[in-house]
Design an enzyme around this catalytic site. Structure first.
Site, PDB file in Angstrom:
ATOM      1  N   SER A  85       0.805  -1.225   0.000  1.00 52.91           N
ATOM      2  CA  SER A  85       0.000   0.000   0.000  1.00 52.91           C
ATOM      3  C   SER A  85       0.837   1.272   0.000  1.00 52.91           C
ATOM      4  O   SER A  85       0.321   2.349  -0.295  1.00 52.91           O
ATOM      5  CB  SER A  85      -0.941   0.014   1.203  1.00 52.91           C
ATOM      6  OG  SER A  85      -0.215   0.150   2.408  1.00 52.91           O
ATOM      7  N   LYS A 136       0.615   4.484   6.658  1.00 57.15           N
ATOM      8  CA  LYS A 136       0.069   5.346   5.602  1.00 57.15           C
ATOM      9  C   LYS A 136       0.738   6.713   5.697  1.00 57.15           C
ATOM     10  O   LYS A 136       1.488   7.003   6.626  1.00 57.15           O
ATOM     11  CB  LYS A 136      -1.452   5.528   5.752  1.00 57.15           C
ATOM     12  CG  LYS A 136      -2.265   4.243   5.867  1.00 57.15           C
ATOM     13  CD  LYS A 136      -2.320   3.461   4.584  1.00 57.15           C
ATOM     14  CE  LYS A 136      -3.154   2.194   4.759  1.00 57.15           C
ATOM     15  NZ  LYS A 136      -3.074   1.320   3.549  1.00 57.15           N
TER      16      LYS A 136
END
Length: 251
Positions: A85, A136
């Site tokens: 990700s 993230k």
């Protein structure tokens, strides 16, 4: 006075100015063979290790281990990345070091790559490898409005379009669907750099907290990847991407 007597007196006078050298022909007193039996004559450099010597080695080593443990618990975190990700910034299998002090010292900024605990069961149904940590990029701080009109449009923060090309994975769009989120107090808005493969704040708008991550859940800010060695690098926050965004809300 006879000539021989004169010469003898001259030799004796000359001899009186000569400095004698040490007699190296005489053997020094022999040292005892059993040094332990004669400690007063022992050569310290020739003795075995003593308990004091043992302590002088063990104590500094123990202090080093304790300091390293404290750093590991309170200052740095070490993680292995199991998903893609955050590609291409961070690769699958990379080992990562984080700064644990960023959150408690209110040093969080837009652009920071953060590690945080699963805020609202984001990992349910995924292969999380037994971990409840996620990673993230922090896009929105408390008070910010983060939005995107969808495919072909940039992400905006407080109405200002940001150019994410320095970190977003090449070939992916900032967001392939529209969204708009107001970041509430005590929370942040996060997105993965690999937008096509990142279940981030956009995807969890119905999680009960609007897809936001509580600041209290943040474990640290990524500093560098150290393994494999070929991937060794500093993880860049790219704060400059957000330089034109008005206001710098505190965390």
């Amino acid at each position: 006075m006879a000539a021989d007597d004169t010469r003898g007196d001259e030799r004796r006078a000359a001899d009186s100015h000569i400095i004698e050298v040490a007699d190296y022909g005489v053997s020094p007193e022999p040292r005892p063979r059993n040094l332990r039996a004669n400690p007063e004559h022992a050569d310290p450099e020739s003795q075995g290790y003593t308990f004091h010597d043992f302590l002088s080695f063990v104590v500094p080593f123990a202090i080093f281990v304790v300091i390293l443990a404290l750093l590991r618990v309170f200052v740095i975190g070490v993680y292995e990345i199991p998903s893609g990700s955050m590609e291409d910034t961070i690769q699958i299998g990379d080992r990562l070091v984080t700064n644990r002090l960023a959150r408690p010292m209110n040093k969080l900024r837009r652009g920071d790559v953060i590690v945080f605990k699963d805020p609202a069961h984001w990992l349910v149904g995924t292969d999380n490898h037994g971990s409840d940590d996620l990673i993230k990029r922090l896009i929105g701080m408390p008070g910010d409005v983060v939005a995107c009109k969808g495919s072909g449009s940039p992400v905006t923060v407080n109405g200002v379009a940001i150019d994410e090309t320095p970190y977003i994975k090449p070939g992916t769009e900032p967001s392939n669907f529209a969204f708009k989120t107001k970041v509430t107090a005590g929370n942040v808005f996060v997105m993965g750099d690999n937008r096509a493969n990142s279940a981030d704040s956009r995807y969890h708008a119905e999680d009960g907290n609007g897809g936001l991550v509580p600041i209290s859940k943040i474990s640290g800010v990524a500093m560098l990847t150290f393994w494999p060695f070929s991937h060794f690098k500093v993880v860049k926050s790219h704060h400059e991407v957000f330089a034109a965004v008005p206001g710098v809300p505190k965390s």
